[in-house]
Design a protein around this motif. Sequence first.
Motif, PDB file in Angstrom:
ATOM      1  N   THR A  24     -23.367  42.040 -28.276  1.00  0.00           N
ATOM      2  CA  THR A  24     -22.167  41.212 -28.419  1.00  0.00           C
ATOM      3  C   THR A  24     -20.958  41.891 -27.780  1.00  0.00           C
ATOM      4  OG1 THR A  24     -23.025  40.314 -30.501  1.00  0.00           O
ATOM      5  CG2 THR A  24     -20.680  40.015 -30.065  1.00  0.00           C
ATOM      6  N   THR A  25     -20.851  43.214 -27.961  1.00  0.00           N
ATOM      7  CA  THR A  25     -19.747  43.955 -27.355  1.00  0.00           C
ATOM      8  C   THR A  25     -19.771  43.823 -25.841  1.00  0.00           C
ATOM      9  OG1 THR A  25     -19.639  45.580 -29.151  1.00  0.00           O
ATOM     10  CG2 THR A  25     -18.745  46.247 -27.018  1.00  0.00           C
ATOM     11  N   TRP A  26     -20.957  43.982 -25.246  1.00  0.00           N
ATOM     12  CA  TRP A  26     -21.039  43.892 -23.788  1.00  0.00           C
ATOM     13  C   TRP A  26     -20.814  42.467 -23.287  1.00  0.00           C
ATOM     14  CZ3 TRP A  26     -20.032  47.699 -20.955  1.00  0.00           C
ATOM     15  CH2 TRP A  26     -20.405  48.996 -21.296  1.00  0.00           C
ATOM     16  N   ALA A  27     -21.191  41.473 -24.092  1.00  0.00           N
ATOM     17  CA  ALA A  27     -20.914  40.089 -23.705  1.00  0.00           C
ATOM     18  C   ALA A  27     -19.403  39.846 -23.667  1.00  0.00           C
ATOM     19  CB  ALA A  27     -21.585  39.127 -24.688  1.00  0.00           C
ATOM     20  N   ILE A  28     -18.689  40.371 -24.659  1.00  0.00           N
ATOM     21  CA  ILE A  28     -17.224  40.245 -24.690  1.00  0.00           C
ATOM     22  C   ILE A  28     -16.615  40.989 -23.505  1.00  0.00           C
ATOM     23  CG2 ILE A  28     -15.139  40.887 -25.977  1.00  0.00           C
ATOM     24  CD1 ILE A  28     -16.786  40.488 -28.548  1.00  0.00           C
ATOM     25  N   ALA A  29     -17.112  42.192 -23.234  1.00  0.00           N
ATOM     26  CA  ALA A  29     -16.588  42.975 -22.115  1.00  0.00           C
ATOM     27  C   ALA A  29     -16.807  42.250 -20.796  1.00  0.00           C
ATOM     28  CB  ALA A  29     -17.255  44.353 -22.088  1.00  0.00           C
ATOM     29  N   LEU A  30     -17.997  41.681 -20.604  1.00  0.00           N
ATOM     30  CA  LEU A  30     -18.294  40.965 -19.363  1.00  0.00           C
ATOM     31  C   LEU A  30     -17.377  39.769 -19.187  1.00  0.00           C
ATOM     32  CD1 LEU A  30     -20.089  40.582 -16.883  1.00  0.00           C
ATOM     33  CD2 LEU A  30     -21.676  39.276 -18.321  1.00  0.00           C
ATOM     34  N   LEU A  31     -17.128  39.052 -20.268  1.00  0.00           N
ATOM     35  CA  LEU A  31     -16.229  37.901 -20.211  1.00  0.00           C
ATOM     36  C   LEU A  31     -14.834  38.317 -19.762  1.00  0.00           C
ATOM     37  CD1 LEU A  31     -15.823  34.875 -20.826  1.00  0.00           C
ATOM     38  CD2 LEU A  31     -15.210  35.530 -23.158  1.00  0.00           C
ATOM     39  N   HIS A  32     -14.337  39.430 -20.287  1.00  0.00           N
ATOM     40  CA  HIS A  32     -13.000  39.895 -19.912  1.00  0.00           C
ATOM     41  C   HIS A  32     -12.978  40.435 -18.484  1.00  0.00           C
ATOM     42  CE1 HIS A  32     -10.439  39.612 -23.548  1.00  0.00           C
ATOM     43  NE2 HIS A  32     -11.601  39.578 -24.172  1.00  0.00           N
ATOM     44  N   VAL A  33     -14.033  41.107 -18.065  1.00  0.00           N
ATOM     45  CA  VAL A  33     -14.088  41.602 -16.686  1.00  0.00           C
ATOM     46  C   VAL A  33     -14.041  40.432 -15.704  1.00  0.00           C
ATOM     47  CG1 VAL A  33     -15.582  42.684 -14.965  1.00  0.00           C
ATOM     48  CG2 VAL A  33     -15.263  43.777 -17.180  1.00  0.00           C
ATOM     49  N   ILE A  34     -14.811  39.398 -15.977  1.00  0.00           N
ATOM     50  CA  ILE A  34     -14.840  38.228 -15.088  1.00  0.00           C
ATOM     51  C   ILE A  34     -13.462  37.557 -15.053  1.00  0.00           C
ATOM     52  CG2 ILE A  34     -15.784  35.909 -14.781  1.00  0.00           C
ATOM     53  CD1 ILE A  34     -18.426  36.956 -15.909  1.00  0.00           C
ATOM     54  N   GLY A  35     -12.858  37.394 -16.232  1.00  0.00           N
ATOM     55  CA  GLY A  35     -11.547  36.758 -16.282  1.00  0.00           C
ATOM     56  C   GLY A  35     -10.473  37.561 -15.562  1.00  0.00           C
ATOM     57  N   LEU A  36     -10.470  38.872 -15.757  1.00  0.00           N
ATOM     58  CA  LEU A  36      -9.476  39.722 -15.102  1.00  0.00           C
ATOM     59  C   LEU A  36      -9.715  39.804 -13.602  1.00  0.00           C
ATOM     60  CD1 LEU A  36      -9.237  42.585 -17.762  1.00  0.00           C
ATOM     61  CD2 LEU A  36      -7.467  40.898 -17.201  1.00  0.00           C
ATOM     62  N   ALA A  37     -10.976  39.819 -13.204  1.00  0.00           N
ATOM     63  CA  ALA A  37     -11.284  39.835 -11.769  1.00  0.00           C
ATOM     64  C   ALA A  37     -10.804  38.549 -11.103  1.00  0.00           C
ATOM     65  CB  ALA A  37     -12.787  40.013 -11.559  1.00  0.00           C
ATOM     66  N   ALA A  38     -11.001  37.425 -11.791  1.00  0.00           N
ATOM     67  CA  ALA A  38     -10.535  36.146 -11.255  1.00  0.00           C
ATOM     68  C   ALA A  38      -9.023  36.137 -11.100  1.00  0.00           C
ATOM     69  CB  ALA A  38     -10.990  35.009 -12.167  1.00  0.00           C
ATOM     70  N   LEU A  39      -8.305  36.754 -12.071  1.00  0.00           N
ATOM     71  CA  LEU A  39      -6.851  36.858 -11.968  1.00  0.00           C
ATOM     72  C   LEU A  39      -6.442  37.769 -10.813  1.00  0.00           C
ATOM     73  CD1 LEU A  39      -5.434  37.202 -15.600  1.00  0.00           C
ATOM     74  CD2 LEU A  39      -4.871  35.424 -13.929  1.00  0.00           C
ATOM     75  N   ALA A  40      -7.066  38.932 -10.744  1.00  0.00           N
ATOM     76  CA  ALA A  40      -6.694  39.916  -9.732  1.00  0.00           C
ATOM     77  C   ALA A  40      -6.958  39.416  -8.328  1.00  0.00           C
ATOM     78  CB  ALA A  40      -7.447  41.230  -9.978  1.00  0.00           C
ATOM     79  N   MET A  41      -8.018  38.622  -8.153  1.00  0.00           N
ATOM     80  CA  MET A  41      -8.369  38.114  -6.824  1.00  0.00           C
ATOM     81  C   MET A  41      -7.670  36.798  -6.492  1.00  0.00           C
ATOM     82  SD  MET A  41     -10.218  40.473  -5.730  1.00  0.00           S
ATOM     83  CE  MET A  41     -11.118  41.885  -6.407  1.00  0.00           C
ATOM     84  N   GLY A  42      -6.929  36.264  -7.443  1.00  0.00           N
ATOM     85  CA  GLY A  42      -6.198  35.034  -7.182  1.00  0.00           C
ATOM     86  C   GLY A  42      -7.022  33.782  -7.324  1.00  0.00           C
ATOM     87  N   TRP A  43      -8.213  33.885  -7.923  1.00  0.00           N
ATOM     88  CA  TRP A  43      -9.051  32.701  -8.088  1.00  0.00           C
ATOM     89  C   TRP A  43      -8.511  31.784  -9.171  1.00  0.00           C
ATOM     90  CZ3 TRP A  43     -13.813  36.403  -8.454  1.00  0.00           C
ATOM     91  CH2 TRP A  43     -14.060  36.939  -7.190  1.00  0.00           C
TER      92      TRP A  43
END
Length: 209
Positions: free
Chosen positions: A184-203
Amino acid sequence: MPRSGELVQWNNKGGFGFVRDAAGNDFYVHISKLAEGQTRPRIGDRLSYDVASGRNGRPAAINVAVAVAAPLPERSMADIKRPSGAVSRYKVGLRTAAATMMTLLILLAIGTDRAPVWLGGTYALMGAASALLYRFDKLYALSGRWRVSELNLHVVDFCFGIIGGLAAQEVYRHKTVKPRFVATTWAIALLHVIGLAALAMGWVSVALP
């Protein structure tokens, strides 16, 4: 008249063990036979109890109460933080890498004006709250007190506290073994990584003031 003896064996997960009297006789103890309001006993506790017929007609302890608690081992946060050979360095590295990656993505998103500064502040504040919860839960586990629920840990991690949560898991070597919790911890971490990457890349974008 209640008897007295020392708890010489205890399976904390199963909730059972054996108490030994002064004559060397062992009596089965089950957690369901603890007197009302009693906490789980620990090996070395002096127990008071009555004896009744248990399973298979063998004598067992009932109305069990802790008369004298065994002293807790003296442990400090330095002991908790000390690396253990039983902890995989590879797994520890993954937590550090994930927390560092999310931090860098936040800085990149803010630095390129793709995310507001308050987002970084939210991650910092909630991360600190999550780290404190893990610290308290570790201390409570060592002292035998009530624990912070796993649901609460996950909720705070999900609500922007995941960076602090991952850091605390590594520093305190806590909550790194139970498969369901780790998944569950890694699922939460993956969700935040994807969301932050989308923000950082301008998606995706967040409205700036």
